[in-house]
Scaffold this motif. Sequence first.
Motif, mmCIF file in Angstrom:
data_model
loop_
_atom_site.group_PDB
_atom_site.id
_atom_site.type_symbol
_atom_site.label_atom_id
_atom_site.label_comp_id
_atom_site.label_asym_id
_atom_site.label_seq_id
_atom_site.Cartn_x
_atom_site.Cartn_y
_atom_site.Cartn_z
ATOM 1 N N SER A 12 105.419 93.444 93.603
ATOM 2 C CA SER A 12 106.809 93.653 94.011
ATOM 3 C C SER A 12 106.894 94.121 95.465
ATOM 4 O O SER A 12 107.697 93.609 96.247
ATOM 5 C CB SER A 12 107.467 94.664 93.075
ATOM 6 O OG SER A 12 108.808 94.851 93.420
ATOM 7 N N GLY B 158 108.050 92.964 84.499
ATOM 8 C CA GLY B 158 109.100 92.576 85.417
ATOM 9 C C GLY B 158 110.392 92.245 84.707
ATOM 10 O O GLY B 158 110.493 92.288 83.480
ATOM 11 N N SER C 286 114.026 92.511 92.870
ATOM 12 C CA SER C 286 112.991 92.763 91.865
ATOM 13 C C SER C 286 113.404 92.306 90.461
ATOM 14 O O SER C 286 112.548 92.050 89.623
ATOM 15 C CB SER C 286 112.609 94.246 91.844
ATOM 16 O OG SER C 286 113.720 95.031 91.506
#
Length: 184
Positions: free
Chosen positions: A80, A123, A92
């Motif tokens: 990230s 994620g 993100s």
Amino acid sequence: MTNLANKQKGTFTIELVMVLILFSFVVVFTMDIVSKQAVAGKLDRLAYSTVSLIKERTQLFDGEDDMSTVEAATFLRLVSESLEATMESFDSSRLGVFIEQQRFNSEQQPISSGSGNGTFDLGGYNCEPATRLSQKLELAPVTNFGNRLTLYQVTICYRTDNMFGELMGETWELARSTAISVAR
């Protein structure tokens, strides 16, 4: 005579508008492809670097053979931050990382790893690879001592802008990269 000239001007105008509309579709399509290729290139480099770090983590950081959830979260943060540094409009919530680890027992049979079963889906975006590591077991080499080496696979996905897809009513927004490595 003037009536015929007016009809020809009208025909020319209609043809010009059609050509300009077609040309604008080609320009938007090209812009969309170029932006997706730029993101895919970044993901390729990052997936390769990440899988290399994962395979070397036992040597570099005196880690255990099994990857932990904390280590996987650290790799997500690394990915990230790297993308944030290289992409202007990074978000993100559009990033997904899927990390797989496949270990083998002394009889060269695959075994489950740790609490995450050797897989970590991280994620804000679902990033399961098209082909799982368990379907690529033949890639694991056998050492001189008759042991199979651990395999690692990292898949990184990023949901890009959907410029051309919006014009066509489709969804073409996923950029994905997968890298595989073998442990030392």
